[in-house]
Design a protein around this motif. Structure first.
Motif, PDB file in Angstrom:
ATOM      1  N   ALA A   1     -21.283  57.673 -14.669  1.00  0.00           N
ATOM      2  CA  ALA A   1     -22.261  57.732 -15.426  1.00  0.00           C
ATOM      3  C   ALA A   1     -22.946  59.203 -15.173  1.00  0.00           C
ATOM      4  CB  ALA A   1     -23.338  56.603 -14.939  1.00  0.00           C
TER       5      ALA A   1
ATOM      6  N   PHE B   1     -21.552  61.547 -17.649  1.00  0.00           N
ATOM      7  CA  PHE B   1     -21.660  61.344 -18.887  1.00  0.00           C
ATOM      8  C   PHE B   1     -23.088  62.130 -19.185  1.00  0.00           C
ATOM      9  CE2 PHE B   1     -18.988  57.685 -19.907  1.00  0.00           C
ATOM     10  CZ  PHE B   1     -18.466  58.033 -21.078  1.00  0.00           C
ATOM     11  N   TYR B   2     -24.304  61.914 -18.197  1.00  0.00           N
ATOM     12  CA  TYR B   2     -25.244  62.546 -18.421  1.00  0.00           C
ATOM     13  C   TYR B   2     -25.215  64.172 -18.550  1.00  0.00           C
ATOM     14  CZ  TYR B   2     -30.431  63.435 -17.562  1.00  0.00           C
ATOM     15  OH  TYR B   2     -31.644  63.578 -17.723  1.00  0.00           O
TER      16      TYR B   2
ATOM     17  N   LEU C   1     -28.311  53.941 -19.293  1.00  0.00           N
ATOM     18  CA  LEU C   1     -27.668  53.809 -20.547  1.00  0.00           C
ATOM     19  C   LEU C   1     -26.233  54.703 -20.485  1.00  0.00           C
ATOM     20  CD1 LEU C   1     -30.459  54.771 -23.030  1.00  0.00           C
ATOM     21  CD2 LEU C   1     -29.231  52.701 -22.753  1.00  0.00           C
ATOM     22  N   CYS C   2     -26.352  55.608 -19.492  1.00  0.00           N
ATOM     23  CA  CYS C   2     -24.956  56.305 -19.391  1.00  0.00           C
ATOM     24  C   CYS C   2     -23.923  55.333 -18.419  1.00  0.00           C
ATOM     25  CB  CYS C   2     -25.163  57.493 -18.480  1.00  0.00           C
ATOM     26  SG  CYS C   2     -25.858  58.883 -19.227  1.00  0.00           S
TER      27      CYS C   2
ATOM     28  N   LEU D   1     -24.107  52.095 -18.676  1.00  0.00           N
ATOM     29  CA  LEU D   1     -23.690  51.183 -19.763  1.00  0.00           C
ATOM     30  C   LEU D   1     -22.431  51.727 -20.706  1.00  0.00           C
ATOM     31  CD1 LEU D   1     -24.074  48.414 -21.188  1.00  0.00           C
ATOM     32  CD2 LEU D   1     -25.650  49.422 -22.756  1.00  0.00           C
ATOM     33  N   ALA D   2     -22.392  52.907 -20.974  1.00  0.00           N
ATOM     34  CA  ALA D   2     -21.481  53.593 -21.880  1.00  0.00           C
ATOM     35  C   ALA D   2     -20.284  53.591 -21.128  1.00  0.00           C
ATOM     36  CB  ALA D   2     -21.821  54.887 -22.238  1.00  0.00           C
ATOM     37  N   ALA D   3     -20.282  54.051 -19.597  1.00  0.00           N
ATOM     38  CA  ALA D   3     -19.216  53.951 -18.679  1.00  0.00           C
ATOM     39  C   ALA D   3     -18.602  52.722 -18.769  1.00  0.00           C
ATOM     40  CB  ALA D   3     -19.496  54.427 -17.442  1.00  0.00           C
TER      41      ALA D   3
ATOM     42  N   THR E   1     -18.672  50.188 -20.803  1.00  0.00           N
ATOM     43  CA  THR E   1     -18.129  49.860 -22.269  1.00  0.00           C
ATOM     44  C   THR E   1     -16.885  50.526 -22.330  1.00  0.00           C
ATOM     45  OG1 THR E   1     -20.623  49.561 -22.877  1.00  0.00           O
ATOM     46  CG2 THR E   1     -18.847  49.893 -24.673  1.00  0.00           C
ATOM     47  N   LEU E   2     -16.951  51.851 -22.016  1.00  0.00           N
ATOM     48  CA  LEU E   2     -15.541  52.584 -22.237  1.00  0.00           C
ATOM     49  C   LEU E   2     -14.477  52.097 -21.457  1.00  0.00           C
ATOM     50  CD1 LEU E   2     -14.003  55.033 -23.262  1.00  0.00           C
ATOM     51  CD2 LEU E   2     -14.967  56.305 -21.108  1.00  0.00           C
TER      52      LEU E   2
END
Length: 554
Positions: free
Chosen positions: A80, A83-84, A149-150, A152-154, A156-157
Motif C-alpha cells: 500500500a 502504491f501511494y 484506499l491503497c 484496498l487496491a493492494a 483487490t489486486l
C-alpha cells in the motif's frame, strides 16, 4: 531485498557479511528449503494435512499458518505504501524532493535548527504515515484514508491474481518474478554512470573482519536466509504440493536458493550505487545516508532517486518493482492458507466456494490492516513485524527439522526423495548425504543458537521506532504474538496423543507413525496404472512382489 518479511539488517550488508551469509545458506537455507519442498511434493498437501506423515507434529502446520497470516496482515501495508509512492511519482518535481514547491522553505532552512529532517523523511512521516500526529502505540488516531484506499487496491489486486487458483497465479508470477530483474539491471546500469557511485559500491563491499566475532552478524545472516527464502511460512509446502510427483526437488532447491541469493547480492549494487551518488551530492559519507527497513525503501532511496535527471521515471520503475516483489511474496502466503483450508475442508473445493473463501480472507485481512494505516499505524506495524517472524519462525523450523529427522525418520525421508526422483543422478545421491548430515546435526544446532541469541537480544534492548521507545505493555503484547504460533506445537501434540490409546509410551509411538493415507507417491502411481479393458482394474503396490522404486507399501 528489503521486501523479505521480518527484520532487515542493511547495516550488515558489507563484504564480510557475505561469509556468514553463505555459510548459513549452505547449512540452514538449502537443507530446510529442500525439506519443505520434498515434504510438500511427496505429500501433495498443504501445511496441516501434510503432517499425516507424523500426526504428533500437526501443530507445526497450524503454527506455519498463523505466522503466514500475521505476515500477510502487515505485508500488504508495504505494498500500500508503494502504491501511494507510485501514484505520487507521476508528479514533477517529485513531492518528496527539495524542488517541490511545498518543500522549498523547509530545504532553505536546512541545518538551521537541531533535529532538521530531509524533505524525503518529512514526506514519509507527515504526508504518508501521519505519525507526527500520534504520541505512540496507545494513540493510533484516525485512519489515513489515502493509505486505506491503497491498501484496498493492494488486496483487490491480490484477489484478482489468485481468483482462478494456482494456474492463474502461476502465469502472473512469470511477470512478477521477471520484472524486478529487468528493473535491477536498468538501475545498475544507470547507477554505474553516476558520480560517487563507486563510493557506494566500496561501502557495500567494505570488510570489517572483526565483525565475524560478533554473534549478531551470524544471527542476522541466519535470519536473512529465512526471510528471503520463505522458510517456515508454509507457502513452500503448498506450492510444492502442486508439483509433479517425479519432479527433481534437489535441482529446484539449488536453482531457486542460489538464484535468490545472487539476486539479493546484485540488487545491492543497484541500491548502493545510487546512495553513493546521493552521498556525493550532499558531500557526506555514504554511511550517513544508509538506512534499514522502511527507511531504506521509502526515505533514503526515494530521496536518492529525486536527485537524478528524469527522477519521476526512475521512481515509477522502482516502486513498480517493489509492488511486484511484494505481490509475488504474498502469493505464497495466501496460497498456503487457502490450500491448508481446502485440504481440511474438501467440500470448499468448488470454484464458487473457493472464490468465496479467498474473498473472505482478503476482506478480513484488509479490515484488520486498517489499524496499520492509522496515524500511529507504523508503531503497530513495527510491533507485528518484529515479533511475528522472530523466535516463532525459528521454533517452527526447528520442530519441523527435528520432527522429520527423528520422528518420521531421516532415512525414510531420504528414501521418499529418491522415490520421487526415480532415476536419481549420482550427484543427487551425494548431495543427499550432505543434506542428511545437516538435518541430523548442523541445522538443528545452528537454529538452536539463533533461537537463544534472538531471546537474549530481545530482552537486552527495548524495541524502538526512531526515538520512540515501546511501552512495557506493548512489548508484552509483541511477545504474546510471537508465542502464539509456538503454542500450537504442544497443543497439537497433546491432541494427537489424546486420540491414541494405551500408555503414554504407546500413544507417543502411535502418534509418530504415518497414517495409512500418507503414501501419496504410491497412491499417485496407482492412479496412473489403469489397464484399458472392458472392466477397470486398478493396480496398487500390494499387487507386486516388491514396491515400485524401492518404496514402502501403502
Amino acid at each position: 531485498m528489503w521486501l523479505a518479511p521480518g527484520p532487515r539488517h542493511t547495516h550488515g550488508a558489507h563484504g564480510v557479511f557475505l561469509i556468514p551469509y553463505f555459510i548459513m545458506l549452505l547449512v540452514t537455507g538449502l537443507p530446510l528449503f529442500l525439506m519443505e519442498l520434498s515434504l510438500g511434493q511427496y505429500g501433495a498437501a498443504g501445511p496441516i494435512t501434510v503432517w499425516k506423515c507424523c500426526p504428533l507434529l500437526r501443530g507445526v502446520g497450524v503454527a506455519m499458518l498463523i505466522v503466514s497470516s500475521l505476515v500477510s496482515l502487515y505485508y500488504n501495508v508495504i505494498i500500500a505504501w508503494a502504491f501511494y509512492y507510485l501514484g505520487s511519482s507521476f508528479r514533477s518535481p517529485l513531492p518528496w524532493s527539495c524542488s517541490a514547491p511545498s518543500n522549498r522553505n523547509h530545504c532553505q532552512n536546512a541545518f538551521v535548527s537541531a533535529g532538521w529532517v530531509s524533505a524525503s523523511e518529512l514526506f514519509w512521516k507527515d504526508r504518508v504515515l501521519g505519525v507526527t500526529h500520534s504520541s505512540g502505540l496507545g494513540d493510533p488516531g484516525p485512519v489515513r484514508w489515502p493509505l486505506a484506499l491503497c491498501l484496498l487496491a493492494a488486496w483487490t489486486l491480490l484477489f484478482l491474481c489468485l481468483l482462478k487458483g494456482i494456474r492463474s497465479s502461476g502465469k502472473v508470477v512469470y511477470f512478477t518474478a521477471t520484472f524486478p530483474y529487468l528493473v535491477i539491471l536498468i538501475l545498475i546500469i544507470r547507477g554505474a554512470t553516476l558520480d560517487g557511485s563507486l563510493d557506494g559500491v566500496r561501502f557495500y563491499l567494505s570488510s570489517d573482519w572483526s565483525r565475524l566475532q560478533s554473534a549478531q552478524v551470524w544471527s542476522d545472516a541466519a535470519s536473512q536466509i529465512f526471510y528471503s527464502l520463505g522458510i517456515g511460512f508454509g507457502g513452500l509446502l503448498s506450492m510444492a504440493s502442486y508439483n509433479r510427483f517425479d519432479n527433481n526437488v534437489i535441482r529446484d532447491t539449488l536453482i531457486i536458493t542460489v538464484g535468490n541469493c545472487c539476486t539479493s547480492f546484485f540488487a545491492g549494487f543497484a541500491i548502493f550505487s545510487v546512495l553513493g551518488h546521493m552521498a556525493w551530492r550532499k558531500e557526506v559519507p555514504v554511511g550517513s545516508v544508509v538506512d534499514s527497513g522502511p527507511g531504506l525503501a521509502f526515505v533514503a532511496y526515494p530521496e536518492a532517486l529525486s536527485l537524478l535527471p528524469g527522477s519521476p521515471f526512475w521512481s515509477i520503475l522502482f516502486f513498480l518493482m517493489l509492488i511486484t516483489l511484494g505481490v509475488d511474496t504474498l502469493f505464497g502466503n495466501i496460497e498456503g492458507i487457502t490450500t491448508a483450508v481446502l485440504d481440511e475442508f474438501p467440500a470448499l473445493r468448488s470454484w464458487r466456494r473457493k472464490t468465496a473463501l479467498l474473498g473472505v480472507l482478503c476482506v478480513s485481512f484488509f479490515l484488520l490492516g486498517l489499524l496499520l494505516v492509522t496515524q500511529g499505524g507504523i508503531f503497530w506495524f513495527t510491533l507485528i513485524d518484529t515479533y511475528s517472524t522472530g523466535f516463532g519462525l525459528i521454533v517452527v523450523a526447528l520442530f519441523m527439522c527435528m520432527g522429520i529427522t527423528f520422528c518420521y525418520g531421516v532415512d525414510q525421508f531420504c528414501r521418499d526423495i529418491v522415490d520421487m526422483i526415480c532415476r536419481c543422478p549420482p550427484w543427487c545421491s551425494r548431495l543427499l548425504g550432505y543434506f542428511k548430515l545437516c538435518w541430523i546435526f548442523f541445522t538443528p544446532c545452528l537454529l538452536l543458537f539463533t533461537l537463544i541469541y534472538t531471546f537474549l537480544d530481545m530482552y537486552s534492548k527495548p524495541l524502538r521506532y526512531g526515538s520512540y521507545e515501546f511501552p512495557a505493555w506493548g512489548t508484552s503484547l509483541g511477545v504474546c504474538i510471537g508465542v502464539l504460533p509456538c503454542l500450537q506445537i504442544p497443543l497439537g501434540a497433546a491432541l494427537a496423543l489424546g486420540r491414541e490409546s494405551g500408555t503414554l509410551s504407546d500413544r507417543f509411538q502411535k502418534a509418530t507413525q504415518p497414517l495409512q493415507s500418507w503414501r501419496a507417491g504410491t497412491a499417485r502411481d496407482a492412479a496412473r496404472d489403469v489397464i484399458d479393458v472392458p472392466f477397470t482394474i486398478t493396480l496398487t503396490g500390494s499387487d507386486f512382489a516388491a514396491p515400485p522404486h524401492g518404496g514402502t507399501e501403502a
